[in-house]
Design a protein around this motif. Structure first.
Motif, PDB file in Angstrom:
ATOM      1  N   PHE A 180      17.404  -2.074  -6.297  1.00  0.00           N
ATOM      2  CA  PHE A 180      16.432  -1.818  -7.359  1.00  0.00           C
ATOM      3  C   PHE A 180      16.809  -0.571  -8.138  1.00  0.00           C
ATOM      4  CE2 PHE A 180      12.575  -2.172  -9.532  1.00  0.00           C
ATOM      5  CZ  PHE A 180      12.052  -0.911  -9.667  1.00  0.00           C
ATOM      6  N   LEU A 181      17.221  -0.780  -9.363  1.00  0.00           N
ATOM      7  CA  LEU A 181      17.504   0.311 -10.286  1.00  0.00           C
ATOM      8  C   LEU A 181      16.910  -0.050 -11.628  1.00  0.00           C
ATOM      9  CD1 LEU A 181      21.227   1.176  -9.536  1.00  0.00           C
ATOM     10  CD2 LEU A 181      19.249   2.529  -8.914  1.00  0.00           C
ATOM     11  N   HIS A 208       2.259  -4.494   3.282  1.00  0.00           N
ATOM     12  CA  HIS A 208       0.952  -5.105   3.545  1.00  0.00           C
ATOM     13  C   HIS A 208      -0.172  -4.429   2.751  1.00  0.00           C
ATOM     14  CE1 HIS A 208      -0.683  -1.854   6.154  1.00  0.00           C
ATOM     15  NE2 HIS A 208       0.592  -1.632   6.424  1.00  0.00           N
ATOM     16  N   LEU A 209      -0.044  -3.131   2.442  1.00  0.00           N
ATOM     17  CA  LEU A 209      -1.075  -2.475   1.638  1.00  0.00           C
ATOM     18  C   LEU A 209      -1.101  -3.025   0.213  1.00  0.00           C
ATOM     19  CD1 LEU A 209      -0.713   1.239   2.797  1.00  0.00           C
ATOM     20  CD2 LEU A 209      -2.462  -0.418   3.472  1.00  0.00           C
ATOM     21  N   ARG A 234       5.387   2.950  -4.934  1.00  0.00           N
ATOM     22  CA  ARG A 234       6.754   2.560  -4.580  1.00  0.00           C
ATOM     23  C   ARG A 234       6.831   2.373  -3.067  1.00  0.00           C
ATOM     24  NH1 ARG A 234      11.471   3.069  -7.327  1.00  0.00           N
ATOM     25  NH2 ARG A 234      10.444   4.381  -8.892  1.00  0.00           N
ATOM     26  N   TYR A 235       7.250   1.187  -2.673  1.00  0.00           N
ATOM     27  CA  TYR A 235       7.454   0.867  -1.262  1.00  0.00           C
ATOM     28  C   TYR A 235       8.929   0.505  -1.065  1.00  0.00           C
ATOM     29  CZ  TYR A 235       2.361   0.394  -1.319  1.00  0.00           C
ATOM     30  OH  TYR A 235       1.003   0.619  -1.476  1.00  0.00           O
ATOM     31  N   GLY A 236       9.716   1.503  -0.697  1.00  0.00           N
ATOM     32  CA  GLY A 236      11.149   1.266  -0.552  1.00  0.00           C
ATOM     33  C   GLY A 236      11.765   0.962  -1.900  1.00  0.00           C
ATOM     34  N   ASP A 237      12.415  -0.202  -2.003  1.00  0.00           N
ATOM     35  CA  ASP A 237      13.032  -0.596  -3.271  1.00  0.00           C
ATOM     36  C   ASP A 237      12.143  -1.548  -4.065  1.00  0.00           C
ATOM     37  OD1 ASP A 237      13.181  -2.751  -1.628  1.00  0.00           O
ATOM     38  OD2 ASP A 237      15.324  -3.135  -1.900  1.00  0.00           O
ATOM     39  N   LEU A 286       1.741  -6.462 -10.377  1.00  0.00           N
ATOM     40  CA  LEU A 286       3.162  -6.812 -10.453  1.00  0.00           C
ATOM     41  C   LEU A 286       3.896  -6.270  -9.235  1.00  0.00           C
ATOM     42  CD1 LEU A 286       2.263  -5.879 -13.645  1.00  0.00           C
ATOM     43  CD2 LEU A 286       4.494  -6.892 -14.045  1.00  0.00           C
ATOM     44  N   PHE A 287       4.749  -7.112  -8.670  1.00  0.00           N
ATOM     45  CA  PHE A 287       5.698  -6.702  -7.645  1.00  0.00           C
ATOM     46  C   PHE A 287       7.086  -6.778  -8.273  1.00  0.00           C
ATOM     47  CE2 PHE A 287       2.078  -8.329  -5.290  1.00  0.00           C
ATOM     48  CZ  PHE A 287       1.910  -7.389  -4.279  1.00  0.00           C
TER      49      PHE A 287
END
Length: 381
Positions: free
Chosen positions: A8-9, A101-102, A118-121, A146-147
């Protein structure tokens, strides 16, 4: 997650083109509502597509088919659009794309304020779109989640706005822009949401102009309408103002991910438009507060005028009652005397008196004259 998906960039270059009302489109017009109407009744999957190099590679009819197409094609990107999905669909997406999960819980329950996590990438973005209903003269708000992650974009709508079908058409019309990945889609959705605020601002401005006219026109319903419009303006502030924080957070991430200055310009342009919207909405709120104050003053003045009119009418009525009561008392005196002398008793001394009649008449006259002078001195007559 398969290793073939890129990390993810944010895109290093993105040619942004703003959407203006009335811009011709080469494709047939369609909205999310029409796409949903064409879908099976039990389906909440509005549109799902797999893209390679900015072009639509496949249009799966289910989430399972989307996963399969994504695994088969190297460097592909899936764009999945859902409308109020059920828990099973969200759970399937969470398992496939390793969603936190959140964020999944927020997407199911909705009723979130605009934010960016932000959850990781993977990015989880909550937006609140607005739409002005001309027929009802009301602002409708809806929530969009949006994910954004490596090789996928998931949009979860909990309302009719924004029109993501228009965003998809715009992106598909520019393959070189769509080829830049999920972040380009995120940018286009943000642009669509902010552009959608402009008609709402215009609608609210027209409503406020009408209210100003009604205030000085003496419309009794203006207080209720002003209060309802104030609530809409406050709700609009809650939708638009936090989005500035989302855009600022994205700008902060540009430096970390080495994004080109060009994209930062585009994002600042969106932030500038959003800032103008927020400032105008803030002005609307202050203006409505002033309108409510002016209306309260006018209502108070009107009530004072009515009270003065009632007081004057009551005073005049009291004066008339005084006059009537005075004449009634004056006329009652001779009646009382005449009644006494009309009882016809044998032992009444005045009955055999030669001066009895002149005395009675004189007594009546003196009593009436005395009462008249008393009432006249008190200004009752």
């Amino acid at each position: 997650m398969p290793a073939k998906r890129r990390t993810f960039l944010l895109p290093t270059a993105l040619s942004r083109r703003r959407v203006h009302a009335g811009r011709p489109d080469a494709t047939a017009p369609a909205t999310d509502a029409t796409v949903a109407a064409a879908a099976p009744p039990d389906s909440r999957l509005i549109d799902s597509a797999v893209y390679t190099n900015g072009h639509r590679y496949a249009s799966p009819n289910s989430l399972a088919e989307t996963y399969q197409c994504l695994h088969e094609q190297d460097g592909a990107m899936a764009w999945i659009g859902l409308y109020r999905p059920n828990a099973d669909q969200i759970a399937s997406l969470a398992e496939e794309f390793k969603l936190h999960h959140l964020a999944v819980e927020d997407a199911i329950t909705a009723h979130q304020r605009p934010k960016l996590e932000r959850y990781g990438d993977t990015l989880f973005v909550v937006l609140r779109a607005a739409r002005y209903d001309d027929a009802r003269e009301e602002v409708e708000f809806s929530e969009l989640h949006l994910f954004i992650g490596p090789g996928f974009v998931i949009t979860v709508r909990h309302g009719e706005a924004p029109d993501l079908a228009a965003v998809r058409r715009r992106m598909e019309a520019e393959p070189e822009m769509l080829a830049r990945g999920p972040e380009a889609v995120l940018y286009a959705v943000l642009d669509q949401v902010v552009d959608g605020y402009a008609p709402v601002v215009s609608g609210l401005e027209n409503d406020i102009d009408e209210i100003e006219t009604e205030v000085f026109g003496g419309d009794p319903k203006v207080s209720r309408r002003s209060y309802e419009l104030s609530r809409e303006v406050i709700e609009f502030q809650r939708a638009a103002r936090p989005l500035l924080g989302v855009l600022n957070a994205l700008s902060t991430g540009f430096a970390k991910y080495g994004t080109e200055e060009e994209l930062q310009r585009y994002l600042r342009d969106v932030a500038d438009h959003l800032t103008q919207v927020v400032e105008r909405v803030d002005g609307f709120r202050h203006l409505l507060q002033n309108i409510l104050t002016v209306n309260a003053t006018l209502v108070s003045q009107q009530q004072n005028e009515e009270m003065r009119s009632l007081t004057a009418a009551s005073y005049e009525q009291n004066e008339e009652i005084k006059k009537i009561s005075s004449w009634a008392a004056i006329l009652f005196a001779p009646t009382l005397i005449g009644t006494v002398y009309g009882m016809n008793f044998d032992n009444m001394p005045e009955l055999k008196w030669h001066l009895g009649y002149p005395f009675a008449i004189a007594l009546m006259g003196l009593v009436c004259l005395g009462l008249y002078l008393i009432f006249k001195r008190r200004n009752w007559l």
